[in-house]
Design a protein around this motif. Structure first.
Motif, PDB file in Angstrom:
ATOM      1  N   ALA A  86      41.095  67.409  39.876  1.00 12.03           N
ATOM      2  CA  ALA A  86      41.367  66.014  40.239  1.00 12.03           C
ATOM      3  C   ALA A  86      40.353  65.081  39.595  1.00 12.03           C
ATOM      4  CB  ALA A  86      41.351  65.865  41.754  1.00 12.03           C
ATOM      5  N   ARG A  87      39.112  65.508  39.573  1.00  8.69           N
ATOM      6  CA  ARG A  87      38.061  64.688  38.958  1.00  8.69           C
ATOM      7  C   ARG A  87      38.316  64.520  37.447  1.00  8.69           C
ATOM      8  NH1 ARG A  87      34.052  67.304  40.917  1.00  8.69           N
ATOM      9  NH2 ARG A  87      33.772  68.728  39.153  1.00  8.69           N
ATOM     10  N   THR A  88      38.755  65.589  36.802  1.00 10.37           N
ATOM     11  CA  THR A  88      39.026  65.526  35.363  1.00 10.37           C
ATOM     12  C   THR A  88      40.248  64.663  35.078  1.00 10.37           C
ATOM     13  OG1 THR A  88      38.125  67.779  35.161  1.00 10.37           O
ATOM     14  CG2 THR A  88      39.350  66.906  33.284  1.00 10.37           C
ATOM     15  N   TYR A  89      41.266  64.779  35.941  1.00 12.96           N
ATOM     16  CA  TYR A  89      42.434  63.908  35.778  1.00 12.96           C
ATOM     17  C   TYR A  89      42.045  62.435  35.939  1.00 12.96           C
ATOM     18  CZ  TYR A  89      46.467  67.039  35.346  1.00 12.96           C
ATOM     19  OH  TYR A  89      47.401  67.916  34.882  1.00 12.96           O
ATOM     20  N   ALA A  90      41.129  62.153  36.855  1.00 14.79           N
ATOM     21  CA  ALA A  90      40.695  60.768  37.045  1.00 14.79           C
ATOM     22  C   ALA A  90      40.008  60.234  35.798  1.00 14.79           C
ATOM     23  CB  ALA A  90      39.759  60.685  38.246  1.00 14.79           C
ATOM     24  N   ARG A  91      39.198  61.067  35.162  1.00 12.87           N
ATOM     25  CA  ARG A  91      38.544  60.660  33.916  1.00 12.87           C
ATOM     26  C   ARG A  91      39.574  60.463  32.814  1.00 12.87           C
ATOM     27  NH1 ARG A  91      34.380  65.388  33.260  1.00 12.87           N
ATOM     28  NH2 ARG A  91      33.987  64.378  31.229  1.00 12.87           N
ATOM     29  N   LEU A  92      40.584  61.331  32.797  1.00 13.87           N
ATOM     30  CA  LEU A  92      41.631  61.231  31.785  1.00 13.87           C
ATOM     31  C   LEU A  92      42.468  59.966  31.997  1.00 13.87           C
ATOM     32  CD1 LEU A  92      42.893  62.668  29.349  1.00 13.87           C
ATOM     33  CD2 LEU A  92      44.343  63.947  30.934  1.00 13.87           C
ATOM     34  N   GLU A  93      42.741  59.648  33.261  1.00 15.60           N
ATOM     35  CA  GLU A  93      43.502  58.426  33.554  1.00 15.60           C
ATOM     36  C   GLU A  93      42.710  57.184  33.146  1.00 15.60           C
ATOM     37  OE1 GLU A  93      45.415  55.913  37.295  1.00 15.60           O
ATOM     38  OE2 GLU A  93      44.189  57.683  37.661  1.00 15.60           O
ATOM     39  N   GLU A  94      41.417  57.208  33.418  1.00 15.75           N
ATOM     40  CA  GLU A  94      40.570  56.078  33.040  1.00 15.75           C
ATOM     41  C   GLU A  94      40.578  55.878  31.522  1.00 15.75           C
ATOM     42  OE1 GLU A  94      35.863  54.700  33.424  1.00 15.75           O
ATOM     43  OE2 GLU A  94      36.584  56.513  34.408  1.00 15.75           O
ATOM     44  N   LEU A  95      40.631  56.986  30.792  1.00 13.33           N
ATOM     45  CA  LEU A  95      40.610  56.924  29.328  1.00 13.33           C
ATOM     46  C   LEU A  95      41.945  56.485  28.756  1.00 13.33           C
ATOM     47  CD1 LEU A  95      38.995  57.568  26.710  1.00 13.33           C
ATOM     48  CD2 LEU A  95      39.910  59.893  26.847  1.00 13.33           C
ATOM     49  N   THR A  96      43.059  56.951  29.346  1.00 13.94           N
ATOM     50  CA  THR A  96      44.372  56.723  28.757  1.00 13.94           C
ATOM     51  C   THR A  96      45.205  55.655  29.449  1.00 13.94           C
ATOM     52  OG1 THR A  96      45.450  58.405  30.152  1.00 13.94           O
ATOM     53  CG2 THR A  96      44.438  59.155  28.079  1.00 13.94           C
ATOM     54  N   GLY A  97      44.986  55.447  30.744  1.00 12.47           N
ATOM     55  CA  GLY A  97      45.820  54.532  31.508  1.00 12.47           C
ATOM     56  C   GLY A  97      47.249  55.038  31.655  1.00 12.47           C
ATOM     57  N   SER A  98      47.450  56.330  31.470  1.00 16.30           N
ATOM     58  CA  SER A  98      48.799  56.894  31.466  1.00 16.30           C
ATOM     59  C   SER A  98      49.335  57.079  32.880  1.00 16.30           C
ATOM     60  CB  SER A  98      48.794  58.266  30.758  1.00 16.30           C
ATOM     61  OG  SER A  98      49.975  58.956  30.982  1.00 16.30           O
ATOM     62  N   PRO A  99      50.562  56.594  33.166  1.00 19.29           N
ATOM     63  CA  PRO A  99      51.175  56.827  34.487  1.00 19.29           C
ATOM     64  C   PRO A  99      51.491  58.291  34.717  1.00 19.29           C
ATOM     65  CG  PRO A  99      52.747  55.767  32.998  1.00 19.29           C
ATOM     66  CD  PRO A  99      51.416  55.751  32.303  1.00 19.29           C
ATOM     67  N   VAL A 100      51.738  59.046  33.642  1.00 21.54           N
ATOM     68  CA  VAL A 100      51.996  60.489  33.780  1.00 21.54           C
ATOM     69  C   VAL A 100      50.731  61.187  34.256  1.00 21.54           C
ATOM     70  CG1 VAL A 100      52.641  62.606  32.570  1.00 21.54           C
ATOM     71  CG2 VAL A 100      53.808  60.447  32.028  1.00 21.54           C
ATOM     72  N   VAL A 101      49.597  60.813  33.692  1.00 16.08           N
ATOM     73  CA  VAL A 101      48.319  61.389  34.141  1.00 16.08           C
ATOM     74  C   VAL A 101      48.069  61.022  35.592  1.00 16.08           C
ATOM     75  CG1 VAL A 101      45.816  61.298  33.819  1.00 16.08           C
ATOM     76  CG2 VAL A 101      47.330  61.424  31.829  1.00 16.08           C
ATOM     77  N   ARG A 102      48.376  59.769  35.957  1.00 23.32           N
ATOM     78  CA  ARG A 102      48.183  59.333  37.339  1.00 23.32           C
ATOM     79  C   ARG A 102      49.039  60.157  38.287  1.00 23.32           C
ATOM     80  NH1 ARG A 102      49.635  54.420  36.654  1.00 23.32           N
ATOM     81  NH2 ARG A 102      47.578  53.827  35.860  1.00 23.32           N
ATOM     82  N   LEU A 103      50.272  60.443  37.869  1.00 26.82           N
ATOM     83  CA  LEU A 103      51.165  61.252  38.689  1.00 26.82           C
ATOM     84  C   LEU A 103      50.611  62.664  38.861  1.00 26.82           C
ATOM     85  CD1 LEU A 103      53.873  61.711  40.151  1.00 26.82           C
ATOM     86  CD2 LEU A 103      54.864  62.274  37.908  1.00 26.82           C
ATOM     87  N   ASN A 104      50.119  63.244  37.778  1.00 26.18           N
ATOM     88  CA  ASN A 104      49.551  64.581  37.863  1.00 26.18           C
ATOM     89  C   ASN A 104      48.341  64.594  38.811  1.00 26.18           C
ATOM     90  OD1 ASN A 104      51.308  65.916  36.146  1.00 26.18           O
ATOM     91  ND2 ASN A 104      50.204  65.280  34.313  1.00 26.18           N
TER      92      ASN A 104
END
Length: 339
Positions: free
Chosen positions: A321-339
């Motif tokens: 979850a922490r890594t996904y949060a960093r990835l979302e911050e970097l990409t702004g992707s709604p798919v990443v947010r969903l994951n």
């Protein structure tokens, strides 16, 4: 009673060549003549004429070489026709340069598609079309599959590829394998193309095969070779780690009936643990960075948390979850947010 061996069917041989050699043949034609606007049609025409000729005269000893020769002649015929119509005598003089010897091109000794990938991702093209062009011209991914990857209708993608070919026509001799010193500038686009080719292996298609094993395996292999070739490229190293870790779970993704199996329910003894070790080794050598390389590194890190867990219950979901949060911050992707 001795059964006679069935003679090879020209249609079956052609189908196999199209599956396995289309991208390589097309790339060689473009590299040789510098005319992507003519190469694809010439190769398609050569394939269309091959069935009748092979049925009558027999299948040649090396079918891809036959197709390459016939298609190359068709490209030259088209260029001669242009010269006749437009009076551009210089076109023929530059139409058939001697191709650079394979040993002169980095990576060609292991897979000659590697230098062609750096050729297809030309900076004069729009960033969103470069990976698509590499998928079609070098990796031989069908236009319909490329369209599905980019979430557009097939006709739209076909039109984009056509416009890209026309754009490349204006570039002329510049559309060639670039000097290796320029390759680092194209690594992101090459990584995107290979990643999309891997993803295409999981795209829905007709038939019982849920995972197109050959397509995914080839993408993993190309990513690994590219990372070994460009040792200073973090984006290619991260891509190799990511695809290797994903591919390690391939055999457990489907059950005996061919249906997909959820990650939590997969038999982890069927995972390829040598691949997992290789992916982890590639990943742990990387440090945080920026851009697309960091996106891939974070995705590989998530895959590593899954691959290193002995059971689903042992998965470090907090770290994921922490890594996904960093990835979302970097990409702004709604798919990443969903994951």
């Amino acid at each position: 009673m001795v059964q006679s061996l069935r003679a090879p069917d020209p249609g079956e041989v052609l189908a196999q060549v199209c599956r396995e050699d289309w991208g390589r043949l097309l790339g060689h034609l473009i590299r040789r003549h510098g005319r992507p606007d003519l190469a694809e049609d010439a190769l398609a025409e050569a394939i269309a004429s091959a069935y009748g000729q092979w049925s009558a005269a027999g299948i040649p000893a090396v079918p891809p070489a036959w197709l390459s020769h016939v298609a190359s002649r068709r490209v030259l015929d088209a260029i001669r026709h242009e010269r006749t119509l437009a009076g551009k005598a210089h076109l023929l003089a530059t139409a058939d340069p001697a191709p650079a010897p394979a040993e002169a091109m980095p990576g060609a000794d292991t897979d000659d598609r590697l230098p062609l990938l750096f050729m297809a991702t030309h900076p004069a093209l729009a960033p969103e079309i470069r990976p698509a062009l590499a998928l079609r011209f070098v990796l031989g991914v069908p236009t319909r599959d490329i369209a599905a990857l980019f979430l557009v209708p097939e006709a739209t993608m076909a039109a984009r590829l056509t416009r890209a070919k026309k754009r490349l026509r204006t570039i002329g001799a510049a559309f060639a394998v670039p000097d290796p010193q320029r390759w680092p500038q194209r690594c992101d686009d090459v990584a995107r193309a290979i990643y999309l080719a891997f993803t295409a292996g999981y795209a829905p298609r007709d038939g019982p095969e849920v995972v197109h094993v050959r397509a995914t395996s080839e993408a993993v292999r190309l990513a690994d070779l590219a990372a070994d070739l460009m040792t200073d490229s973090p984006v290619l190293a991260a891509l190799s780690a990511l695809l290797t870790l994903h591919d390690a779970r391939r055999d457990a993704r489907t059950g005996a009936d061919g249906a997909l199996v959820r990650l939590a329910d997969q038999d982890r003894t069927r995972w390829n643990h040598s691949q997992i070790r290789a992916g982890l080794a590639r990943l742990t050598a990387l440090t945080p960075t920026t851009g697309y390389a960091e996106e891939l590194r974070l995705q590989a890190l998530i895959a590593a948390f899954h691959a290193s867990a002995a059971t689903s219950a042992d998965t470090d979901w907090v770290a994921i979850a922490r890594t996904y949060a960093r990835l979302e911050e970097l990409t702004g992707s709604p798919v990443v947010r969903l994951n």
